[in-house]
Enzyme design. Structure first.
Site, PDB file in Angstrom:
ATOM      1  N   ASP A  14      52.725 108.710  25.315  1.00  0.00           N
ATOM      2  CA  ASP A  14      52.102 108.794  26.633  1.00  0.00           C
ATOM      3  C   ASP A  14      51.032 107.717  26.774  1.00  0.00           C
ATOM      4  OD1 ASP A  14      51.729 110.732  29.097  1.00  0.00           O
ATOM      5  OD2 ASP A  14      49.731 110.157  28.428  1.00  0.00           O
ATOM      6  N   ARG A  72      29.287 155.589  16.204  1.00  0.00           N
ATOM      7  CA  ARG A  72      28.366 155.469  15.071  1.00  0.00           C
ATOM      8  C   ARG A  72      29.097 154.861  13.877  1.00  0.00           C
ATOM      9  NH1 ARG A  72      25.651 160.792  12.504  1.00  0.00           N
ATOM     10  NH2 ARG A  72      27.763 160.967  11.673  1.00  0.00           N
ATOM     11  N   CYS A  74      33.634 148.638  18.281  1.00  0.00           N
ATOM     12  CA  CYS A  74      33.616 150.047  18.682  1.00  0.00           C
ATOM     13  C   CYS A  74      32.178 150.554  18.801  1.00  0.00           C
ATOM     14  CB  CYS A  74      34.381 150.892  17.666  1.00  0.00           C
ATOM     15  SG  CYS A  74      34.554 152.630  18.171  1.00  0.00           S
ATOM     16  N   TRP A 100      59.051 111.584  24.730  1.00  0.00           N
ATOM     17  CA  TRP A 100      57.912 112.000  25.547  1.00  0.00           C
ATOM     18  C   TRP A 100      58.221 113.309  26.266  1.00  0.00           C
ATOM     19  CZ3 TRP A 100      57.009 113.468  30.477  1.00  0.00           C
ATOM     20  CH2 TRP A 100      55.672 113.570  30.876  1.00  0.00           C
ATOM     21  N   TYR A 160      56.397 116.880  25.530  1.00  0.00           N
ATOM     22  CA  TYR A 160      55.644 117.511  26.615  1.00  0.00           C
ATOM     23  C   TYR A 160      56.179 118.911  26.896  1.00  0.00           C
ATOM     24  CZ  TYR A 160      53.715 118.561  31.187  1.00  0.00           C
ATOM     25  OH  TYR A 160      53.074 119.192  32.229  1.00  0.00           O
TER      26      TYR A 160
END
Length: 493
Positions: free
Chosen positions: A446, A41, A38, A427, A431
């Protein structure tokens, strides 16, 4: 969640963007809470409290700052690595789970007791599920008020509220003012728009590998359904009887440095205005906007092979799914064939069984086929009979509700459920889980992964790769993406 007050205050004083979304600063003297970035101040140390979420700040009686806009902070990843149950519950909340039923039903969907769910939310987010849902919805509505010219009633429905009265009440509870009042406050700001489209911006956590994300999606884009070109992703979408073309690109002001982009820009046809929350939820899933690069890097960089890949591809993301059924069909089509071959097969199915609609620049386009359409898939189209039967069975399971791909669930449960379908093995299941957003999904069988992980030129065995990847948990999906990237993404699906 434990927040170190000294660390938070230092981040606040320095406006450290790395902490944006990790915590919020509640200022006791003003009753307002802010983001660490932000520009206002900075308050004195004794006048602030640090809270883990916007919902926690609102529950404590603080209002969102109208200067730094807490609703535009990157999705808070505070719970990642600590509670996947909370992550799954938040996904269901974004899908409207608490609109249809209560916390008890939400807890049952994530397979824990309501009491335990409340405890997890209190521990990681500092607020109960109902308060979190209220906060997230109100903040999305505030973004629509700020960034679009939608009528307030469309903002209400687009944010998921069932009525304008409920929207006004909930909005005032969070922001301390009516929607119309805050729209007047923001009226002088330029709102984004693009002809008949609505445009929204989303913060991303840096670094963000936008180039790598687009490259992955481009290789798998289904002709007539998806287009990836000129640094953007476009696709056909439907919600009920409404249809249209959405586009996601890096914010124009940041195109010069796409790998370090801070915002994505989403363009949606105004006809889909009342489905905006659903559109945004899917876009965030598709582009993995909830990922926390620092946490992921900290876990994976300990592996000497992954460390240089992380340096080469900072901000790696796991591409998700706009439509889980579409990705499931792609996964089946991609078994033991190249990406190009799977894409050709998917395009044939889209043209034959999809719904035609206008595409960009008068191109031919279609919506991807529904489960109902593919449940009667005929043999042919370049598919083997076994592959056709696998897709028919998948489509019928989704159509009947036997298989709920949208429902968040644990990795083991999802894989076991998928593997019960004929033609779907480990697999394909892993996936698909990876593309559906499970950060620990890992298709260890894989061949490309086994070759990429080898150190002596010989592909690792599946068992050896699993042992190696144990140290990557719970971020094995990101490890898989890095290995695929090192092999120019030779994964077949």
């Amino acid at each position: 969640m434990h927040l170190d007050p000294d660390v938070c205050y230092r981040a606040l004083i320095s406006r450290d963007a790395r902490f944006d979304g990790h915590f919020f600063t509640a200022v006791l003297t003003t009753g307002v809470y802010c983001r660490p970035v932000c520009p206002a101040r900075k308050p004195k140390r004794r006048n602030v409290r640090f809270l883990p979420s916007a919902a926690a700040a609102e529950l404590a009686g603080f209002r969102p700052c109208l200067r730094c806009h807490p609703e535009k902070a990157p999705s808070s990843p505070a719970w990642l690595g600590a509670s996947h149950t909370v992550t799954r519950a938040l996904e269901l909340i974004d899908q409207g789970a608490l609109d249809r039923a209560g916390v008890e039903d939400l807890a049952s969907q994530v397979e824990i007791t309501p009491r335990h769910l409340r405890r997890l939310f209190d521990e990681h987010l500092g607020a109960p599920p109902v308060a979190v849902a209220r906060s997230r919805r109100a903040h999305f509505a505030k973004q629509l008020l700020d960034e679009t010219e939608l009528p307030i009633i469309d903002v209400a429905y687009g944010s998921g509220y069932a009525s304008l009265r409920r929207f006004n009440s909930a909005f005032k509870e969070v922001f301390g003012a009516a929607p119309s009042e805050l729209r007047r406050v923001g009226a002088a700001r330029k709102r984004t728009g693009n002809g008949g489209n609505l445009t929204l911006k989303f913060a991303t956590r840096l670094p963000f590998d936008w180039v790598g994300m687009l490259a992955f999606l481009q290789r798998r884009a289904i002709p007539g359904v998806e287009w990836v070109d000129c640094g953007s992703y476009r696709r056909t979408v439907r919600f009920g009887d409404r249809r249209g073309l959405i586009e996601v690109r890096l914010d124009d002001a940041e195109q010069s440095a796409p790998a370090n982009g801070r915002h994505l820009r989403l363009s949606v046809p105004v006809e889909l205005a009342r489905h905006l929350m659903a559109v945004v939820t899917r876009v965030k899933r598709l582009f993995d906007l909830k990922a926390e690069p620092r946490v992921i890097r900290g876990q994976l960089a300990a592996d000497p092979q992954l460390a240089p890949l992380l340096a080469a591809h900072p901000g790696i993301r796991v591409p998700g799914a706009w439509d889980p059924f579409e990705v499931a069909v792609r996964a089946v089509l991609g078994q033991q064939v190249s990406v190009a071959a799977a894409t050709t097969l998917a395009a044939r199915l889209a043209e034959r069984y999809g719904t035609p609609m206008p595409g960009p620049d008068d191109q031919r386009a279609s919506l991807f086929p529904t489960p109902a359409a593919l449940s009667d898939l005929e043999d042919g189209h370049g598919l083997t009979r076994r592959r056709s039967e696998a897709i028919r069975t998948l489509a019928r399971a989704v159509q009947s509700g036997q298989l709920e791909l949208e429902r968040p669930q644990g990795l083991e449960a999802r894989v076991a459920q998928l593997c019960r379908l004929p033609g779907v093995g480990p697999w394909t299941a892993h996936y698909l889980a990876l593309r559906l957003g499970d950060p620990d999904a890992f298709p260890a069988g894989d061949l490309i992964l086994r070759r990429a992980a080898a150190t002596d030129g010989q592909a690792l065995s599946e068992a050896a790769l699993r042992r190696r990847a144990e140290a990557w948990r719970p971020w094995r999906a990101y490890g898989a993406m890095l290995l695929w990237r090192s092999q120019t993404e030779e994964v077949s699906a």
